[in-house]
Design a protein around this motif. Structure first.
Motif: not given
Length: 295
Positions: A102-104, A95, A87, A91-92
């Motif tokens: 993309g920070r989770l 981004e 995950y 996300a990265r």
């Protein structure tokens, strides 16, 4: 009996202070592919469990999930690092590709599917349980459930295929009835057309007319195609009534029947006959969709 390739089964057993859960899912596949997921301490039993699955099912992708939970631990959960990292990587990538943030956060990651999974309690070193026998027993219960489900759906699919086959046979009988009329209709229409063009300047040559009709009859003859279709229908009926896995053979027969029907449609220039060809192609397509789900 006929079996579908899709189904689901589950079971659970208690042994030596552990709750062992078994979950089996199957979907369509060209061959028999068995994928096992279970605690690593039991990896040595994988081959035997795989053979047990293959004894019950001949085709399909079969996913087997075996989890272990200590009764003293209750519903303890553990972090699935592989899922969490996938995950984060996704996300990265979003981004970088689209400029999306993309920070989770930790709470967001923990709420995602499969990040937290039931903890597999380690086996006690002193445990003398025959775990292979236990796993075979529990998996057998889950397999009995999925086989019953696949059998119920497979019976319905085979019944629908048989209904399609009956419709095809009825259309085939109409083609057999209409085939001789194609040449007669052509002879009548050709004679009418020549009569309309007759202005007394030429005589109608019956011999030439007969040769033209004979050539047409040879070009549009569908007797061989009708005979082969009849043979395919017999094979198809026998296959649907057999207990052997039939999905792949049925798919081959449907391809052959479709080829014959297409040939009939291209050779026979007749309105009524063409209507039956369209009807047969529609039934074959429906039959193909159902056969694709049969084991």
């Amino acid at each position: 009996m006929s079996y579908s390739m899709t189904g689901y089964g589950q079971s659970a057993i208690q042994q030596s202070g552990y709750k062992i859960q078994f979950e089996v899912k199957s979907v369509n596949h060209r061959y028999c592919e068995v994928v096992l997921r279970m605690p690593r301490e039991w990896n040595g039993f994988e081959e035997g469990l795989r053979r047990l699955v293959q004894q019950h099912m001949r085709r399909g992708r079969i996913d087997v999930y075996i989890t272990r939970e200590s009764e003293s631990q209750g519903n303890a959960m553990t972090l699935n690092r592989a899922a969490a990292e996938s995950y984060i990587r996704a996300a990265r990538e979003l981004e970088q590709a689209y400029g999306i943030d993309g920070r989770l956060g930790a709470a967001e990651i923990l709420s995602l599917p499969d990040v937290m999974i039931p903890a597999a309690a380690p086996l006690e070193p002193s445990d003398s349980t025959d775990w292979e026998q236990v796993l075979q027993q529990g998996l057998g219960l889950a397999l009995a459930e999925i086989v019953a489900m696949r059998g119920s759906e497979g019976t319905y699919l085979a019944r629908d295929c048989r209904l399609r086959l009956e419709n095809l046979q009825a259309a085939h009988q109409e083609l057999v009835r209409l085939a001789p009329l194609v040449v007669e209709d052509y002879r009548t229409k050709l004679r009418q057309r020549l009569a309309e063009l007759q202005d007394g300047s030429f005589a109608l040559d019956e011999q030439r007319l007969g040769m033209e009709v004979a050539l047409f009859a040879d070009r549009c003859s569908i007797d061989e195609e009708l005979a082969r279709l009849g043979s395919h229908f017999v094979q198809c009926s026998e296959l649907l009534g057999s207990t052997e896995p039939k999905g792949r053979k049925l798919d081959f027969l449907i391809q052959e029947m479709n080829r014959e029907v297409n040939t009939i449609g291209s050779k026979a220039n007749h309105l009524a006959l063409g209507g039956h060809v369209v009807e047969m192609k529609a039934e074959l397509e429906k039959m193909r969709e159902q056969a694709a789900n049969l084991e």
